[in-house]
Motif scaffolding. Structure first.
Motif, PDB file in Angstrom:
ATOM      1  N   ASP A  66       0.793  -1.231   0.000  1.00 45.48           N
ATOM      2  CA  ASP A  66       0.000   0.000   0.000  1.00 45.48           C
ATOM      3  C   ASP A  66       0.828   1.285   0.000  1.00 45.48           C
ATOM      4  O   ASP A  66       0.258   2.371   0.108  1.00 45.48           O
ATOM      5  N   SER A  67       2.161   1.191  -0.081  1.00 44.70           N
ATOM      6  CA  SER A  67       2.966   2.415  -0.011  1.00 44.70           C
ATOM      7  C   SER A  67       4.231   2.251  -0.855  1.00 44.70           C
ATOM      8  O   SER A  67       4.461   1.213  -1.455  1.00 44.70           O
ATOM      9  N   SER A  68       5.024   3.290  -0.843  1.00 42.24           N
ATOM     10  CA  SER A  68       6.300   3.246  -1.579  1.00 42.24           C
ATOM     11  C   SER A  68       7.456   2.926  -0.624  1.00 42.24           C
ATOM     12  O   SER A  68       8.611   3.219  -0.931  1.00 42.24           O
ATOM     13  N   GLU A  71      10.644   0.945  -2.046  1.00 35.13           N
ATOM     14  CA  GLU A  71      11.634   1.741  -2.787  1.00 35.13           C
ATOM     15  C   GLU A  71      12.486   2.583  -1.830  1.00 35.13           C
ATOM     16  O   GLU A  71      13.692   2.738  -2.031  1.00 35.13           O
ATOM     17  N   GLN A  72      11.858   3.118  -0.796  1.00 34.70           N
ATOM     18  CA  GLN A  72      12.599   3.926   0.170  1.00 34.70           C
ATOM     19  C   GLN A  72      13.569   3.064   0.981  1.00 34.70           C
ATOM     20  O   GLN A  72      14.718   3.464   1.222  1.00 34.70           O
TER      21      GLN A  72
END
Length: 187
Positions: A66-68, A71-72
């Protein structure tokens, strides 16, 4: 990591990589029509035990979907790997859990360390460092130093007008000490 840029990387499927090397063979002149002398060198058998670097951040499947955050976290992992390797490849103890760093390894060999005169970097220290390198290793030699040492050497250049370090523009600045490329994290 500048160490990876100047190092040879060998792939292995084992936990230990073994090598054969020597300090060099001796050569001799022999008379015609005589048996050649035995010039074989003593062989050394260094080995490198593989170590595993790892990091872990617990993330739920829901958060990952549900989020990025993935990648972070990849950027955080990449940075932590670079920091871990930079420390281990230079100052690592060679313990069961970390590689032996180049400074640790070189410092353990008698006569291989050139100490700054009076604890302060001077022009003669740079020449002494280069002169201490055996002729066998000079053709492919590179200077590698902490950015603090590089900046000290640059200050020497500016203060003394000595041509120890000069810069060549080739799509960027290339630092050199006595015509040898200098490798360090940032210019």
């Amino acid at each position: 990591d500048p160490m990876r840029a100047v190092s040879r990387a060998d792939t292995t499927s084992l936990n230990e990589k073994r090598y054969v090397t020597s300090l060099g063979s001796s050569a001799s002149w022999d008379a015609e029509e005589t048996e050649v002398s035995d010039d074989s060198p003593p062989l050394l058998q260094p080995s490198i035990v593989c170590k595993k670097a790892q990091t872990f951040v617990p993330i739920s499947f829901e958060l990952a979907a549900d989020s990025s955050v993935v990648e972070q976290i990849q950027k955080v992992f990449a940075d932590s790997k670079l920091q871990l390797e930079a420390t281990a490849f230079t100052l690592g103890t060679g313990s069961a859990t970390e590689p032996k760093g180049i400074i640790t390894a070189v410092s353990a060999v008698g006569g291989s360390v050139v100490n700054a005169a009076g604890g302060v970097l001077v022009n003669t220290d740079i020449y002494a460092n280069q002169n201490a390198l055996p002729a066998r290793w000079r053709p492919n030699a590179k200077f590698m130093a902490n950015l603090t040492i590089i900046n000290d050497a640059r200050r020497l250049l500016k203060a003394t007008g000595n041509a120890l370090i000069w810069f060549t523009e080739t799509g960027g600045v290339v630092s050199r000490v006595n015509r040898r490329k200098v490798t360090f994290p940032e210019s």
